[in-house]
Design an enzyme around this catalytic site. Structure first.
Site, PDB file in Angstrom:
ATOM      1  N   HIS A 151     109.357  94.426  19.783  1.00 35.89           N
ATOM      2  CA  HIS A 151     109.485  95.881  19.652  1.00 35.89           C
ATOM      3  C   HIS A 151     109.733  96.486  21.041  1.00 35.89           C
ATOM      4  CE1 HIS A 151     108.055  96.147  15.357  1.00 35.89           C
ATOM      5  NE2 HIS A 151     107.712  94.920  15.691  1.00 35.89           N
ATOM      6  N   TYR A 204      99.498  90.347  21.554  1.00 34.20           N
ATOM      7  CA  TYR A 204      99.790  91.626  22.225  1.00 34.20           C
ATOM      8  C   TYR A 204      99.159  91.650  23.617  1.00 34.20           C
ATOM      9  CZ  TYR A 204     101.206  93.897  17.752  1.00 34.20           C
ATOM     10  OH  TYR A 204     101.807  94.258  16.578  1.00 34.20           O
TER      11      TYR A 204
END
EC number: 1.11.1.-
Lengths: 361, 208
Positions: free
Chosen positions: A65, A334
């Site tokens: 992303h 992440y």
């Protein structure tokens, strides 16, 4: 302080061996837990390495992303969810500041907006007393796979072939054939089209969570935000403009704030909480918990979302993560991506060299 | 020699021994929790992370208490026949251990602050941020946290190896001073019968 009764120092080899053994066993256990002895084991580093293999290394950018834009606003609760969750964000009339981010899936920060039919929306709610709620949502009804291992296998199977620059259809086909749980996603993506705007999309949390009420009872939930704006007319994608989504957002915000409803679906007993590939039946009770209002946007390289890790396991008291195995994997991966990109921003020794986006084509 | 030495000659104060072994367990647990949680993608990641932060606070507080106990009840001297270099390494490594016990939790706290993370100790109990939100500061602190933790692990390994060297090779009073002090070391001290640490003995007791 000499002790006359002390034995003379012993040089018996077994005593040295015992000391060496103790040190080696402890060091070995540490290396094993760290994953250094088992490079084939799926780790957070390995997941992110594979994402980088697919999307390339773009210093300073998220490993997935990567292309996105920061937005700022607030969430206004109507109190409807307060009987299911004690989180202060749901108290009637409360207003919680939000820093969000719209993005495209994939590791390329310069991908054309029309290259994927999926958009994502991440939110960080700043609650009183240092509490936070972070969520990362996608404009799709289900996730392709249910487990971190399957996600990794999918990444590997769809890596670009060095010869063609595109995924090998044979490998990808074999992966999807051996993973029937991807069926719902494949059926959806076949008809999905890249939207002309970020603001007309519905964004789903996909993973299940628990709301915890005042009596301590847990309610399995999934949430999504549904747009108030539905006109896809807007400005429309300009032919040949790869960045129409950010421009559309800018133009719409110039005319006023943008709104979404936060809708929370309550599971019935038996609805899976550990499988993001399965939708819950459409008749499940859904609450409109309040309105998300987005007031402004900023480019991601200077905006307030840049250094936020939208780890979906960061939840306030009153919300808890479920047994969905994707959640801890997202959290772990992440964190790796976050450390790599902030290390690049900070020019840490060994980090990939950061360049400004304008230096790229 | 400090008069308080005399209360427990040749051995650490029982409270110091208790703190030592409790912290040994907590610090080893902490090191394994830390290195495991950043690697695993399984559900272990979440509970290890939830354990890591309150454990860090506990170790920090216990380290402060331990320093106070050490100040009040200084440790027994090293055997006089130990080579000077070995004595120096022994002292230096202990101060490195104390420095790491205190700095690792603080760096962790500062690192989470700079990363803009909520610093949750369980439930709605949160620590306030030590630093303002800044990704680049986060990266420096996060990497510092990792290398300090590796240094702590290596120092702990050395500490354990040295303790076993004292116990198995030199067979001196060093290891018993932190475990079960030898009877003859202790019983010759009449003060041990009434261990009133706050009352310094009137005169220096006889040396062994």
């Amino acid at each position: 302080m000499t002790d006359p009764s002390r034995q003379p120092p012993s040089n018996q080899p077994w005593r040295w061996a015992l000391i060496g053994l103790a040190v080696v066993v402890l060091a070995g256990a540490f290396a094993y837990v760290a994953g250094w002895l088992t490079p084939q084991r799926l780790s957070s580093r390995r997941l992110v390495d594979t994402l980088q293999e697919g999307g390339g290394v773009h210093p300073g950018f998220r490993r997935n992303h990567a292309k996105g834009v920061c937005v700022v606003g607030y969430f206004e609760s109507n109190g409807e969810a307060a009987s299911y969750s004690t989180a202060s964000v749901f108290a009637a009339g409360s207003r919680t500041p939000v820093v969000g981010r719209f993005a495209l899936p994939g590791g390329n920060p310069y991908a054309p907006d029309s290259s994927v039919p999926i958009r994502s929306f991440a939110l960080r709610f700043a609650l009183p007393h240092g509490e936070q709620w972070r969520t990362g949502m996608n404009s799709m009804p289900v996730f392709p796979v249910a487990t971190p291992q399957a996600f990794y296998d999918q990444l590997v199977a769809t890596l670009p072939d060095p010869a063609t620059g595109k995924p090998d259809p044979k490998k990808a086909g074999a992966f999807f054939a051996s993973h029937p749980e991807t069926g719902a996603f494949l059926a959806w993506v076949k008809t999905a089209k890249p939207s002309a705007s970020y603001v007309t999309e519905t964004y789903e949390a996909l993973n299940a969570f628990y709301f915890v009420d005042g009596t301590g009872k847990r309610h399995a939930v999934r949430w999504k935000v549904t747009p108030v704006a539905t006109d896809d007319a807007g400005t429309g994608p300009q032919a040949g403009d790869p960045d129409y989504l950010a421009k559309d957002l800018q133009q719409r915000l110039a005319q006023g704030p943008l709104r979404w409803h936060l809708r929370v679906t309550l599971a019935e007993p038996g609805d899976p909480t550990n499988d993001a590939t399965k939708q819950w039946p459409a008749d499940r009770h859904t609450i409109d918990a309040g309105t998300l209002v987005i007031e402004s946007e900023q480019p991601q390289d200077s905006g307030p979302c840049r250094d936020v890790n939208y780890d979906p396991t960061i939840v306030p008291e009153g919300i808890a993560i479920s047994d969905d195995p994707l959640l801890p994997a997202r959290s772990a991966a992440y964190a790796v991506s976050y450390l790599r990109r902030t290390s690049e921003e900070a020019h840490l020794p060994g980090a990939a060299r950061a360049t400004t986006p304008s230096e790229h084509p | 020699m400090n008069a308080k030495h005399a209360t427990y000659p040749g051995a650490f104060h029982p409270l110091a021994r208790l703190l030592h072994w409790l912290m040994a367990l907590l610090i080893l647990t902490m090191l394994f929790v830390g290195v495991g949680m950043v690697s695993t993608v399984s559900e272990k990641h979440q509970w290890l992370l939830a354990l890591h932060k309150p454990l860090g606070v506990t170790i920090f507080v216990l380290a402060l208490i331990r320093l106070a106990v050490r100040w009040r009840h200084p440790p027994p001297p090293l055997p006089a026949d130990m080579p000077l270099l070995m004595q120096w390494v022994a002292h230096a490594s202990h101060w490195v251990l104390y420095a790491l016990m205190l700095s690792l939790p603080l760096v962790g706290w500062a690192m989470l602050s700079a990363g803009g993370y909520p610093i949750s100790l369980g439930g709605s109990w949160h620590l306030p941020p030590l630093l303002s939100f800044d990704g680049e500061t986060y990266a420096w602190l996060r990497v510092t946290h990792r290398w300090l933790a590796y240094l702590l692990f290596v120092t702990v390994l050395g500490h354990m190896g040295a303790a076993l060297y004292h116990g198995l090779i030199r067979r001196d009073d060093v290891l018993p001073s932190m475990t079960f002090p030898r009877r003859e070391t202790v019983v010759v001290e009449p003060v041990i019968v009434t261990p009133t640490a706050s009352e310094p003995p009137s005169s220096e007791p006889p040396r062994v």
